[in-house]
Design a protein around this motif. Structure first.
Motif, mmCIF file in Angstrom:
data_model
loop_
_atom_site.group_PDB
_atom_site.id
_atom_site.type_symbol
_atom_site.label_atom_id
_atom_site.label_comp_id
_atom_site.label_asym_id
_atom_site.label_seq_id
_atom_site.Cartn_x
_atom_site.Cartn_y
_atom_site.Cartn_z
ATOM 1 N N ARG A 1 -1.087 15.727 -8.009
ATOM 2 C CA ARG A 1 -2.251 15.589 -8.883
ATOM 3 C C ARG A 1 -3.355 14.831 -8.166
ATOM 4 O O ARG A 1 -3.073 13.967 -7.342
ATOM 5 N N PRO A 2 -4.599 15.103 -8.469
ATOM 6 C CA PRO A 2 -5.694 14.325 -7.876
ATOM 7 C C PRO A 2 -5.586 12.827 -8.181
ATOM 8 O O PRO A 2 -6.043 12.001 -7.406
ATOM 9 N N ALA A 3 -4.936 12.487 -9.290
ATOM 10 C CA ALA A 3 -4.737 11.067 -9.615
ATOM 11 C C ALA A 3 -3.865 10.387 -8.562
ATOM 12 O O ALA A 3 -3.988 9.176 -8.332
ATOM 13 N N ASP A 4 -2.986 11.166 -7.901
ATOM 14 C CA ASP A 4 -2.158 10.609 -6.828
ATOM 15 C C ASP A 4 -3.021 10.162 -5.650
ATOM 16 O O ASP A 4 -2.690 9.194 -4.962
ATOM 17 N N ASP A 5 -4.113 10.871 -5.403
ATOM 18 C CA ASP A 5 -5.037 10.464 -4.339
ATOM 19 C C ASP A 5 -5.677 9.115 -4.647
ATOM 20 O O ASP A 5 -5.805 8.267 -3.762
ATOM 21 N N ILE A 6 -6.061 8.933 -5.889
ATOM 22 C CA ILE A 6 -6.684 7.669 -6.296
ATOM 23 C C ILE A 6 -5.685 6.532 -6.161
ATOM 24 O O ILE A 6 -6.016 5.456 -5.641
ATOM 25 N N LEU A 7 -4.438 6.769 -6.569
ATOM 26 C CA LEU A 7 -3.398 5.755 -6.452
ATOM 27 C C LEU A 7 -3.112 5.427 -4.985
ATOM 28 O O LEU A 7 -2.936 4.263 -4.622
ATOM 29 N N LEU A 8 -3.097 6.437 -4.139
ATOM 30 C CA LEU A 8 -2.871 6.229 -2.713
ATOM 31 C C LEU A 8 -3.997 5.393 -2.102
ATOM 32 O O LEU A 8 -3.754 4.512 -1.284
ATOM 33 N N CYS A 9 -5.230 5.669 -2.516
ATOM 34 C CA CYS A 9 -6.365 4.881 -2.020
ATOM 35 C C CYS A 9 -6.262 3.421 -2.452
ATOM 36 O O CYS A 9 -6.567 2.514 -1.685
ATOM 37 N N LYS A 10 -5.813 3.194 -3.683
ATOM 38 C CA LYS A 10 -5.657 1.826 -4.169
ATOM 39 C C LYS A 10 -4.568 1.084 -3.401
ATOM 40 O O LYS A 10 -4.658 -0.101 -3.158
ATOM 41 N N ARG A 11 -3.512 1.813 -3.024
ATOM 42 C CA ARG A 11 -2.368 1.194 -2.353
ATOM 43 C C ARG A 11 -2.492 1.184 -0.831
ATOM 44 O O ARG A 11 -1.667 0.576 -0.155
ATOM 45 N N PHE A 12 -3.498 1.831 -0.281
ATOM 46 C CA PHE A 12 -3.592 2.031 1.158
ATOM 47 C C PHE A 12 -3.548 0.722 1.943
ATOM 48 O O PHE A 12 -2.782 0.579 2.895
ATOM 49 N N PHE A 13 -4.362 -0.249 1.556
ATOM 50 C CA PHE A 13 -4.434 -1.488 2.325
ATOM 51 C C PHE A 13 -3.155 -2.316 2.199
ATOM 52 O O PHE A 13 -2.743 -2.969 3.155
ATOM 53 N N LEU A 14 -2.505 -2.253 1.033
ATOM 54 C CA LEU A 14 -1.222 -2.942 0.901
ATOM 55 C C LEU A 14 -0.148 -2.248 1.736
ATOM 56 O O LEU A 14 0.712 -2.913 2.326
ATOM 57 N N LEU A 15 -0.172 -0.928 1.802
ATOM 58 C CA LEU A 15 0.781 -0.200 2.647
ATOM 59 C C LEU A 15 0.529 -0.506 4.123
ATOM 60 O O LEU A 15 1.474 -0.649 4.908
ATOM 61 N N LEU A 16 -0.724 -0.624 4.493
ATOM 62 C CA LEU A 16 -1.069 -0.992 5.857
ATOM 63 C C LEU A 16 -0.587 -2.416 6.167
ATOM 64 O O LEU A 16 -0.028 -2.672 7.243
ATOM 65 N N HIS A 17 -0.770 -3.323 5.215
ATOM 66 C CA HIS A 17 -0.270 -4.687 5.358
ATOM 67 C C HIS A 17 1.250 -4.681 5.486
ATOM 68 O O HIS A 17 1.820 -5.443 6.279
ATOM 69 N N TYR A 18 1.919 -3.838 4.700
ATOM 70 C CA TYR A 18 3.374 -3.726 4.768
ATOM 71 C C TYR A 18 3.808 -3.261 6.161
ATOM 72 O O TYR A 18 4.751 -3.811 6.739
ATOM 73 N N ALA A 19 3.132 -2.259 6.711
ATOM 74 C CA ALA A 19 3.475 -1.742 8.042
ATOM 75 C C ALA A 19 3.281 -2.829 9.103
ATOM 76 O O ALA A 19 4.126 -2.986 9.999
ATOM 77 N N PHE A 20 2.200 -3.573 9.012
ATOM 78 C CA PHE A 20 1.946 -4.663 9.958
ATOM 79 C C PHE A 20 3.025 -5.734 9.836
ATOM 80 O O PHE A 20 3.543 -6.232 10.848
ATOM 81 N N THR A 21 3.383 -6.104 8.613
ATOM 82 C CA THR A 21 4.431 -7.096 8.378
ATOM 83 C C THR A 21 5.766 -6.614 8.930
ATOM 84 O O THR A 21 6.521 -7.393 9.515
ATOM 85 N N LEU A 22 6.058 -5.336 8.768
ATOM 86 C CA LEU A 22 7.303 -4.768 9.295
ATOM 87 C C LEU A 22 7.361 -4.908 10.812
ATOM 88 O O LEU A 22 8.379 -5.324 11.365
ATOM 89 N N VAL A 23 6.276 -4.602 11.488
ATOM 90 C CA VAL A 23 6.243 -4.722 12.950
ATOM 91 C C VAL A 23 6.451 -6.175 13.366
ATOM 92 O O VAL A 23 7.220 -6.465 14.298
ATOM 93 N N VAL A 24 5.799 -7.107 12.684
ATOM 94 C CA VAL A 24 5.950 -8.528 13.005
ATOM 95 C C VAL A 24 7.396 -8.976 12.796
ATOM 96 O O VAL A 24 7.986 -9.669 13.646
ATOM 97 N N GLU A 25 8.011 -8.561 11.687
ATOM 98 C CA GLU A 25 9.396 -8.947 11.407
ATOM 99 C C GLU A 25 10.359 -8.318 12.408
ATOM 100 O O GLU A 25 11.354 -8.946 12.787
#
Length: 154
Positions: free
Chosen positions: A42-66
């Motif tokens: 659904r197009p609403a999934d795109d909006i949700l992905l945009c909202k979560r994008f920076f937190l997912l990016l933060h998660y990926a960075f945290t994973l690499v650090v850990e």
């Protein structure tokens, strides 16, 4: 998702011309309509992905650090002459609601050196740790806190 399809089209073509861009817009639109119609997207999934994008990016960075921190810890354990390993199997539960978050946590634990997710059933994890020191705080790790924040965005 439409923009991602278009960008992939441009990258795979290796050049940017008006014809390639116009054809890419049509192809990206067709793919987007296909996934909306047949893959329950659904197009609403795109909006949700945009909202979560920076937190997912933060998660990926945290994973690499850990992963890097755990590499250092395991390296010191292996090359220390006085260190004796005490393997541990840890059972714990999480409050994560989505299957995506649970699987992402299990994969993150497995990617981190010295720990392997043995089992994941519903919200219960079984994790084997190379040493009991690596098992400390696994049930309240930064991964769980970030995944809970990601899940709370709606």
């Amino acid at each position: 998702m439409y923009i991602i399809f278009f960008l992939i089209w441009i990258i795979f073509n290796g050049q940017f011309t008006l014809e390639i861009a116009a054809f890419g817009l049509v192809i990206a639109g067709a793919l987007y309509l296909f996934i909306c119609r047949f893959l329950d997207y659904r197009p609403a999934d795109d909006i949700l992905l945009c909202k979560r994008f920076f937190l997912l990016l933060h998660y990926a960075f945290t994973l690499v650090v850990e992963i890097l921190k755990a590499n250092g810890t395991v390296f010191r354990m292996i090359y220390s002459e006085k260190y004796s390993f005490e393997p541990a199997v840890v059972h714990f539960r999480t409050t994560l609601k989505t299957t995506f978050a649970r699987v992402l946590l299990a994969n993150s634990i497995t990617l981190t050196p010295g720990t392997i997710t043995v089992s994941l059933k519903d919200d219960e994890y079984v994790v084997h740790c190379l040493d009991k020191e690596l098992a400390q705080g696994i049930d309240s790790s930064i991964f769980i806190k970030l995944l809970e924040r990601i899940e709370n965005i709606s």
